[in-house]
Design an enzyme around this catalytic site. Structure first.
Site, short mmCIF file in Angstrom:
data_model
loop_
_atom_site.label_atom_id
_atom_site.label_comp_id
_atom_site.label_asym_id
_atom_site.label_seq_id
_atom_site.Cartn_x
_atom_site.Cartn_y
_atom_site.Cartn_z
N GLU A 97 3.09 -3.82 1.37
CA GLU A 97 3.88 -2.67 0.91
C GLU A 97 4.51 -2.00 2.12
O GLU A 97 3.82 -1.71 3.10
CB GLU A 97 3.01 -1.66 0.16
N GLY A 154 -3.62 4.17 5.47
CA GLY A 154 -5.00 4.52 5.16
C GLY A 154 -5.67 3.43 4.36
O GLY A 154 -6.79 3.01 4.66
N GLU A 157 -3.60 -0.65 -2.25
CA GLU A 157 -4.17 -0.85 -3.59
C GLU A 157 -3.92 -2.24 -4.17
O GLU A 157 -3.87 -2.40 -5.39
CB GLU A 157 -3.59 0.19 -4.56
N ASN A 158 -3.77 -3.27 -3.35
CA ASN A 158 -3.53 -4.62 -3.86
C ASN A 158 -4.45 -4.91 -5.05
O ASN A 158 -5.65 -4.64 -5.00
CB ASN A 158 -3.81 -5.66 -2.78
N GLU A 209 -7.11 4.63 -4.27
CA GLU A 209 -6.71 3.22 -4.39
C GLU A 209 -7.20 2.63 -5.71
O GLU A 209 -6.50 1.82 -6.32
CB GLU A 209 -7.24 2.41 -3.21
N GLU A 211 2.80 7.38 -6.04
CA GLU A 211 2.00 8.04 -5.00
C GLU A 211 1.73 9.51 -5.31
O GLU A 211 0.60 9.98 -5.18
CB GLU A 211 2.67 7.89 -3.63
#
Length: 855
Positions: free
Chosen positions: A128, A268, A271-272, A305, A327
């Site tokens: 990303e 940080g 979130e795959n 996440e 987000e």
């Protein structure tokens, strides 16, 4: 990979966006892993999305092209061409077809940490927003969801663990001795959610049972030696999974959930789908090596996440302009979760302070943009506090306008209607309006208007009619009038709440009136119910009253903060301490109360230089520092006995993560802070650091000695280093503390960057040292401009190593143009030096170009 040069024609504009004419709904990937020579093959099912026939564009950056075939046949060189940013297939078939493409990459040489790269003993990915194109030629866009089947092949001695999204279908040993793992994800996802990890990792397992009775396997993978630091991460994950089920009815949709801790990571966490990658500092923790703040950050980011599984993965984005859709929404969800698992007032206070200190300055500087950006050159530059934190505040505003229960229903409807789709903020707003029953006026304008709204509030008391008339005026509503939720409380002179209302304010000008037997004292926008500043000419006596009697803990805190800020401002203007008796009165009042320990510690904390500067809009940090030091010292002197008692009462606490002991540690540290300013307590701080059983006590004492520039500072630094020299995460705090406070920290930075433990290729180390220095206003804004020049030279180095980190560091020049004297011209010259750098990256070029635009 070398950064690509910026080119003006690369600007992406929201008005030019159109859906991808071609999509690849299915892909089979094969990775033949090697640290320097990884070969990646892709087999795409290619379909037309719309009528007509136009070239297929495949994104690709930094790839060594090997071959391309369509329906098994080698493509004639005249039928495709290499163009800037990828490959163009000029004459694709008129019907659906299969595309085979193959390329080679060098993970070990990838220092920008996008795509596939080496970190420690592992290879891992970060895709990303646009990293997938650095792995394989692809239609690398959010509006191209794909079902992935992935084969990973590699040497089992180097890569004993091979992970990917979804479910493991097969694992086997090939005739040549290599190992192959085949993974399949049943849910379509855009390429930015693809993840792969391979290396010599330790796995720790746990499980979670959903409310419907399904068992979910939980696994956390770490570098060897860190497996004993994942217990809190598991605990946080299970809390998040349960909370999402209970609050929104959202159950996890796979049978396996994996987290990998990565030492070298730009962000940080990521979130795959089913395989989250985390910056190691946001996974690894124990009470000896992590502070209370670190534990809370881990809980919040683990939850963030995980929550993305629905708000971001199952329903994703149509385009990157709508980044705040996933987000901002998910930040609000993790804030809500954390409020439910900690003190909600303290959590809200921290979120507002972060907004004030970081987002409000961005909103008023050259980097200002709406939460829905209209243009971008490099999308990495728009992972900003505006998109995230202000975006979350807009979601909170919607919740305040329609109510939490309607908001829950609206989110459920949104996820049900658009499951598996890429959408825009319009679909989200429409879902909320559908459950609310009517339109929310002006709410869409929040997505288009940049800058922090300022509302002018005027009160008029009509004694004859005993009516309070309140007028609100938006000072900059011409193009985009807004809607606000104004949670107000009215108090009588004894502190009794007469009424509490939530008033919807619409447009440029709005009036409200209410009758009382006598003029009340009003608390506005309680809990910051809308992300604004408001201009109200209230008296010090009103501020004292609200600091004592406001029943909303958040608004009580900020009433006192406003009073402290006003005291500092008046003291600077008069060149003598003003209104100190009022400040001391409130301190005396708080010492008599039995409030929650953590809340009390926040209430009595003195604001930082940057918080004060942002509030009073004065940027002479040396003057602010001088007055602040006098005030803190005076408070320490006046209440020495009270702070001594506070310290002793909370000296003994258990090194546990519970509300009582966290509060004790915070009060103990607060007392030590004021006693150090009073003077004569440096030895106590050093003893606390040596004897601490929890990192919150140990690190706080060390940081305070650094802030005071105490004679004990060097000894404290040596003690800290010797104890923690083998813990990379803790050493980040050691680096940061030594450059975060006071003037003339340039020499310290130069000394520390030569230290054997500092690595300029590691983002955490760069943030710890360079970013901490640049956020120290007394050193970065040195009168002779040397702070700007020092950071300029580091940015020039980082441009070739990690452009994303370089551009983030460059953004900190925003505040330089608010300084006096020769500082703005020196900063401007530094930015021009960066702009003229050969091979300037897109990321850095866009930021510097924006900062240099005429003011």
């Amino acid at each position: 990979m070398s950064p690509s040069s910026i080119s003006p024609e690369k600007t992406n504009r929201i008005e030019d966006f159109r859906l991808s004419p071609w999509i690849t709904p299915e892909v089979y990937l094969r990775f033949d892993l090697d640290l320097q020579q990884t070969i990646v093959k892709a087999e795409y099912k290619v379909q037309k999305r719309e009528n007509g026939l136009e070239p297929v564009f495949l994104n690709g950056e930094g790839l060594e092209f090997l071959s391309i075939r369509i329906n098994g046949n080698i493509v004639d060189p005249n039928e495709f061409e290499h163009v800037e940013g990828g490959i163009k297939i000029l004459t694709p078939p008129s019907e659906d077809f299969t595309l085979y493409i193959e390329n080679r990459i060098n993970p070990s040489n990838n220092t920008n940490l996008e795509g596939l790269y080496k970190s420690g003993s592992m290879l891992c990915t970060q895709n990303e927003p646009e990293g997938f194109r650095k792995i394989i030629y692809s239609i690398d866009r959010p509006d191209n969801p794909m079902k992935f089947r992935v084969s990973i092949v590699g040497d089992p001695e180097i890569f004993p663990v091979m992970l990917c999204n979804g479910n493991l279908l097969a694992e086997s040993k090939l005739p040549d001795g290599r190992k192959e793992c085949v993974w399949e994800d049943p849910y379509p996802k855009p390429s930015y959610l693809f993840a792969l990890v391979a290396g010599d990792l330790e796995c720790t397992s746990d499980e979670y049972t959903t409310q419907s009775g399904r068992k979910i396997d939980l696994k956390i993978y770490v570098e060897k030696g860190n497996q004993n630091k994942v217990g809190f991460a598991f605990e946080s994950l299970k809390k998040a999974m349960l909370w999402d089920e209970k609050t929104f009815g959202l159950e996890y949709d796979l049978d396996l959930y994996m987290i990998v801790a990565v030492e070298d990571f730009n962000m940080g966490a990521m979130e795959n789908k089913g395989l989250n990658l985390f910056n190691s500092k946001l996974v690894l923790a124990d009470r000896k090596s992590a502070t209370d703040e670190s534990f809370e950050s881990i809980m919040a980011v683990i939850a963030h996440e995980y929550f993305h599984n629905w708000t971001g993965n199952r329903v994703t984005l149509q385009n990157w302009f709508n980044l705040t859709l996933k987000e901002g929404l998910t930040v609000f969800r993790d804030q809500w979760f954390t409020e439910d698992h900690t003190d909600p007032s303290v959590k809200r206070i921290k979120d507002i302070l972060f907004l004030w200190e970081h987002q409000f300055p961005e909103d008023q500087g050259p980097m200002a943009h709406p939460i829905l950006p209209k243009t971008y050159v490099e999308m990495n530059n728009f992972y900003t506090v505006t998109v995230y934190e202000k975006g979350a505040e807009v979601i909170r505003l919607i919740s305040n306008l329609i109510g939490r229960e309607k908001f829950k229903d609206g989110l459920k409807l949104y996820l049900k209607k658009y499951d598996g789709m890429g959408v825009t903020f319009e679909e989200f707003i429409s879902s909320m309006e559908e459950v609310y029953g009517h339109k929310i006026p002006y709410i869409r304008n929040w997505y288009h208007r940049k800058g922090t709204p300022i509302l002018k509030i005027n009160e008029h008391w009509d004694q004859n009619s005993q009516t309070l008339n309140i007028h609100f005026k938006d000072t900059n509503a011409a193009e985009y009038p807004l809607v606000y939720a104004n949670k107000m409380a009215f108090f009588d002179r004894e502190g009794k709440v007469l009424d509490e209302v939530n008033v919807q304010i619409l447009g440029e000008s709005f009036s409200y009136q209410k009758s009382f037997s006598e003029k009340p004292i009003v608390s506005y926008f309680r809990g910051l119910s809308s992300p604004i500043k408001f201009d109200l000419d209230d008296s010090v006596s009103n501020q004292i009253f609200l600091a004592k009697h406001e029943t909303d803990g958040v608004s009580r805190f900020f009433a006192f903060q406003k009073m402290l800020h006003s005291t500092i401002y008046e003291s600077i203007q008069k060149d003598s301490i003003s209104n100190i008796d009022s400040v001391l009165e409130v301190f005396h009042f708080v010492f008599s109360k039995d409030w929650d320990k953590t809340y009390t510690s926040y209430f009595l904390s003195f604001p930082s230089l940057s918080q004060i500067s942002e509030s009073i809009q004065l940027f002479d940090f040396e003057k602010i520092h001088r007055v602040r030091t006098l005030l803190v010292t005076l408070i320490g002197n006046t209440f020495e006995k009270e702070f001594q008692n506070l310290y002793e009462e909370n000296r003994k606490n258990l090194p546990e993560q519970n509300r009582e002991d966290i509060g004790k540690r915070r009060l103990k540290n607060l007392a030590l802070y004021y006693l150090l300013y009073k003077g004569g307590y440096e030895k106590l701080a050093l003893v606390q650091q040596k004897e601490a059983k929890h990192m919150s006590e140990e690190l706080s004492a060390f940081r305070m000695l650094c802030e005071m520039n105490s004679e004990e500072k060097d000894a404290a630094a040596d003690i800290f280093y010797e104890k923690w020299k083998n813990d990379s995460i803790v050493l980040d705090s050691w680096f940061a503390a030594q450059v975060s406070f006071g003037k003339n920290q340039m020499e310290n930075l130069i000394r520390l960057e030569k230290h054997q433990k500092f690595q300029i290729k590691n983002p955490n180390k760069v943030r710890a040292l360079y970013f901490s220095f640049a956020r120290n206003p007394l050193s970065f804004h040195a009168e002779d401009g040397s702070g700007y020049q020092l950071i300029r030279d580091r940015i020039l180095q980082l441009n070739a190593i990690n452009p994303q980190i370089a551009s983030g560091l460059a953004k900190l020049y925003q505040s330089a143009f608010l300084q006096s004297g020769n500082r703005p011209s020196v900063a401007n010259e530094c930015l021009l030096n960066i702009k003229n750098l050969p091979h300037l990256s897109r990321e850095l070029g866009e930021v510097v170009g924006t900062l240099l635009k005429p003011k």
